[in-house]
Write an enzyme that holds these catalytic residues in place. Structure first.
Site, PDB file in Angstrom:
ATOM      1  N   TYR A  93      36.392  -0.200 -53.428  1.00 43.99           N
ATOM      2  CA  TYR A  93      36.017  -0.823 -54.697  1.00 43.99           C
ATOM      3  C   TYR A  93      36.921  -2.035 -54.967  1.00 43.99           C
ATOM      4  O   TYR A  93      36.624  -2.855 -55.822  1.00 43.99           O
ATOM      5  CB  TYR A  93      36.168   0.158 -55.865  1.00 43.99           C
ATOM      6  CG  TYR A  93      35.160   1.284 -55.899  1.00 43.99           C
ATOM      7  CD1 TYR A  93      34.081   1.329 -55.020  1.00 43.99           C
ATOM      8  CD2 TYR A  93      35.292   2.309 -56.828  1.00 43.99           C
ATOM      9  CE1 TYR A  93      33.171   2.369 -55.063  1.00 43.99           C
ATOM     10  CE2 TYR A  93      34.387   3.342 -56.889  1.00 43.99           C
ATOM     11  CZ  TYR A  93      33.329   3.385 -56.000  1.00 43.99           C
ATOM     12  OH  TYR A  93      32.437   4.419 -56.057  1.00 43.99           O
ATOM     13  N   HIS A 159      34.199   8.332 -48.068  1.00 44.66           N
ATOM     14  CA  HIS A 159      33.129   7.729 -48.856  1.00 44.66           C
ATOM     15  C   HIS A 159      31.750   7.825 -48.208  1.00 44.66           C
ATOM     16  O   HIS A 159      30.740   7.990 -48.899  1.00 44.66           O
ATOM     17  CB  HIS A 159      33.472   6.259 -49.116  1.00 44.66           C
ATOM     18  CG  HIS A 159      32.877   5.720 -50.376  1.00 44.66           C
ATOM     19  ND1 HIS A 159      33.276   4.528 -50.940  1.00 44.66           N
ATOM     20  CD2 HIS A 159      31.919   6.197 -51.194  1.00 44.66           C
ATOM     21  CE1 HIS A 159      32.590   4.308 -52.039  1.00 44.66           C
ATOM     22  NE2 HIS A 159      31.753   5.294 -52.222  1.00 44.66           N
TER      23      HIS A 159
END
Length: 353
Positions: A93, A159
């Site tokens: 992110y 992820h």
């Protein structure tokens, strides 16, 4: 006893007010945040679920996807003041410095459940060399801690499955998928056993990915963060029953049916007749209806906002209940459609290796 309670409330109120005024925002914004934060503290705490290793994880997290460092800091600082006890971020992110700043400035690390992620092998610029999944995973785990400026996290997850699964739609051996899964998980286990994460898990993992771990893992994933929202039913692709049978806790992202292309919330959820009708009946919003439907199934959810009022509303999921008829109607929705994981090749939670 009443005097003691009032004294504690007074002390808590002054601390909240001091922290809020120190934020540098306008007086009107400060007072709104203070009132919402105090209301959150007086209300019921966010419930938790118990992971397979005994760690308690809150049912609701404030997310940070698509935020830059400054936005992540501001949003999570507001979320903590509103009463959130769990924050969600990720190495890819590119905003963990902001999240870490919000955590450290709050001065209550032990009360904040911090979740972060490392990329799947081959799925990010830091993981391009698929022959060094283990080494790169070890490096990225330490990078998580460094960027957050923390000595440990409460939960870290992989992820995505490895890049080969995006092509084969399975973590199979012939494409090298299983080898990459095992290499990454070895690094995750070591990180966990060193006490640098209280729990470890995965995201977007298919049953075939778990099959890769069955013969080598000494610690199995405790969480799988997947897409779950209204319209997908109560057991999409058999994922809920599959994970429940194996003691793996599901966690939901894209709870508003966010489009894979525009990333915008589904109009059917935000303004559909069913969700808005139920919201009106309870004096709530359609967003609260969507969130409550997810958490009412025992599935923790990740939400996101930079608006203090919306953050406070997101926390108000346990002071009211659906009627049996409302729950039945919401369960029966078949749109907007969605899949728990875009890395799965089948609509059924079966071993694909």
């Amino acid at each position: 006893m009443r005097r003691i309670w009032k004294a504690c409330l007074k002390i808590t109120s002054w601390r909240l007010l001091a922290q809020t005024l120190a934020s540098g925002a306008s007086l009107a914004t400060n007072m709104l945040v203070f009132i919402l934060a105090l209301a959150a503290q007086l209300g019921a705490a966010v419930p938790t679920v118990t992971l397979s290793n005994g760690v308690e994880m809150p049912m609701l997290a404030a997310g940070s996807w698509q935020y830059n460092i400054t936005e992540a800091y501001q949003s999570h600082a507001l979320a903590l003041k509103a009463g959130f006890t769990m924050l969600d971020t990720a190495l890819d992110y590119h905003n963990q410095q902001g999240v870490g700043r919000a955590i450290n400035e709050a001065g209550m690390r032990e009360k904040i459940f911090v979740e972060t992620k490392i990329p799947g092998c081959g799925m990010d610029s830091t993981m391009l060399n698929v022959f060094k999944c283990y080494e790169n995973t070890k490096r990225d785990l330490e990078l998580d801690l460094a960027q957050l400026n923390l000595s440990y996290v409460d939960l870290v997850i992989v992820h995505f499955p490895p890049i080969s699964s995006m092509v084969t739609r399975s973590c199979n051996s012939w494409s090298g998928g299983c080898q990459m899964v095992r290499a990454q998980w070895k690094a995750m286990e070591e990180f966990y056993k060193q006490g640098k994460a209280r729990a470890i898990g995965v995201s977007n993992y298919c049953p075939s990915c778990y099959d890769c771990l069955n013969s080598t893992a000494t610690v199995l994933p405790m969480v799988n963060q997947v897409q779950i929202h209204l319209g997908m039913g109560t057991d999409p692709a058999g994922f809920v029953s599959y994970h429940k049978a194996r003691g793996i806790q599901l966690q939901a992202y894209s709870v508003l049916g966010n489009s894979a292309i525009s990333h915008k919330a589904s109009p059917e959820i935000l303004s559909g007749n069913l969700t808005t009708g139920i919201a009106k009946a309870h004096g709530k919003s359609s967003v609260q209806v969507a969130l409550k439907w997810v958490v009412s199934q025992g599935i923790p959810a990740v939400t996101k906002s930079a608006n203090p009022e919306h953050l406070s509303a997101d926390l108000d999921l346990w002071s009211w209940d659906f009627t049996p008829e409302e729950k039945q109607a919401l369960d029966a929705l078949t749109s907007p459609k969605g899949s728990p994981s875009f890395a799965c090749a089948s609509d059924s939670a079966e071993i694909l290796v």
